[in-house]
Design an enzyme around this catalytic site. Sequence first.
Site, PDB file in Angstrom:
ATOM      1  N   ASN A  10      10.791 -26.522 -21.646  1.00 35.97           N
ATOM      2  CA  ASN A  10       9.938 -27.056 -20.624  1.00 35.97           C
ATOM      3  C   ASN A  10       9.142 -26.178 -20.223  1.00 35.97           C
ATOM      4  O   ASN A  10       9.626 -25.217 -19.130  1.00 35.97           O
ATOM      5  CB  ASN A  10      10.742 -27.778 -19.422  1.00 35.97           C
ATOM      6  N   LYS A  12       6.913 -26.314 -18.000  1.00 33.74           N
ATOM      7  CA  LYS A  12       6.844 -26.636 -17.438  1.00 33.74           C
ATOM      8  C   LYS A  12       4.746 -26.662 -16.449  1.00 33.74           C
ATOM      9  O   LYS A  12       4.615 -26.495 -17.327  1.00 33.74           O
ATOM     10  CB  LYS A  12       7.092 -26.814 -15.774  1.00 33.74           C
ATOM     11  N   HIS A  95      12.099 -35.971 -15.274  1.00 35.57           N
ATOM     12  CA  HIS A  95      12.616 -35.095 -14.736  1.00 35.57           C
ATOM     13  C   HIS A  95      12.673 -34.760 -13.275  1.00 35.57           C
ATOM     14  O   HIS A  95      12.239 -35.402 -12.909  1.00 35.57           O
ATOM     15  CB  HIS A  95      11.778 -33.688 -15.542  1.00 35.57           C
ATOM     16  N   GLU A  97      11.696 -33.152 -11.240  1.00 33.24           N
ATOM     17  CA  GLU A  97      10.242 -32.572 -10.302  1.00 33.24           C
ATOM     18  C   GLU A  97       9.717 -33.824 -10.235  1.00 33.24           C
ATOM     19  O   GLU A  97       9.183 -34.517  -9.418  1.00 33.24           O
ATOM     20  CB  GLU A  97       9.795 -31.856 -10.987  1.00 33.24           C
ATOM     21  N   GLU A 167      20.333 -31.974 -16.686  1.00 34.62           N
ATOM     22  CA  GLU A 167      20.095 -30.960 -15.566  1.00 34.62           C
ATOM     23  C   GLU A 167      20.987 -31.037 -14.176  1.00 34.62           C
ATOM     24  O   GLU A 167      20.103 -31.986 -13.362  1.00 34.62           O
ATOM     25  CB  GLU A 167      18.926 -31.312 -15.470  1.00 34.62           C
ATOM     26  N   GLY A 173      16.181 -23.889 -12.008  1.00 33.91           N
ATOM     27  CA  GLY A 173      15.187 -22.304 -11.655  1.00 33.91           C
ATOM     28  C   GLY A 173      15.784 -21.845 -10.260  1.00 33.91           C
ATOM     29  O   GLY A 173      15.510 -21.145  -9.245  1.00 33.91           O
ATOM     30  N   SER A 213      18.704 -23.450 -15.016  1.00 38.06           N
ATOM     31  CA  SER A 213      18.546 -21.436 -15.308  1.00 38.06           C
ATOM     32  C   SER A 213      19.894 -21.061 -16.687  1.00 38.06           C
ATOM     33  O   SER A 213      20.668 -20.246 -16.737  1.00 38.06           O
ATOM     34  CB  SER A 213      19.776 -21.145 -14.195  1.00 38.06           C
TER      35      SER A 213
END
Length: 251
Positions: A10, A12, A95, A97, A167, A173, A213
């Site tokens: 991904n 992003k 996701h 985000e 996730e 991150g 990560s």
Amino acid sequence: MPRQFFVGGNFKLNPATREAKQALIKTLNSADLDPNVEVVIAPPAIYLIPVQESVRKEIKVAAQNSYVKGSGAFTGEISPAQLADAGIPYVILGHSERRTLFHETSDFVAQKTRVALDTGLSVILCVGETLSEREANQTAEVVQAQLKPVVDLLKPEDWKKVVVAYEPVWAIGTGKVATSAQAQEAHADIRSYLQQSVTPEVAETTRIIYGGSVTASNCKELSTQPDVDGFLVGGASLKPEFVDIINATRK
């Protein structure tokens, strides 16, 4: 039949330039990749078609999002019908985000999943808990609540085109990573939920991949867990080590 290992990248909202995008594709095109692994990369929307046309044919391309409508007055959205027409086979939905920054609910993610599947796309469906939910021992409860609206809208045969990406939000991150035991426990819980709420066959055949990560240094141990069927890689997918992650299970 064993589940084929799956590694997604991904990107992003990266990279910032076409030149950098071309360099990433050049690295992948020249790499020695395990042919037994399904590899899918998700560049930003503006790069989808150029990447689809320039990346080696063994690597598939995914959009990072799509909408519940195929066309119409929806400024800024991405049409699943247009993705399918462009030959883009996958889309990432749900996701964290999208859930946190853009306030997408689990019901909305489920609707988008239903529409994407009806349009012919395959879906990488993301679920995961926050740090406070993890510390309150609510991981299974939270993930099941995210999955339930999808389960309610899908037929058992639809799950052939769904990859579930677990996730943990606290690991995305941040440099923190779930231990292999934590990942295995969460993946086993997801598989158990699919067994109870869909069918044992769907539970056995659906790939459940880990994101949060993932790096070249931790991917091998994670990949040995029986219910970890691959990875959804964020930052490391923009680096040469992405090749090492793809090859994590290579003998």
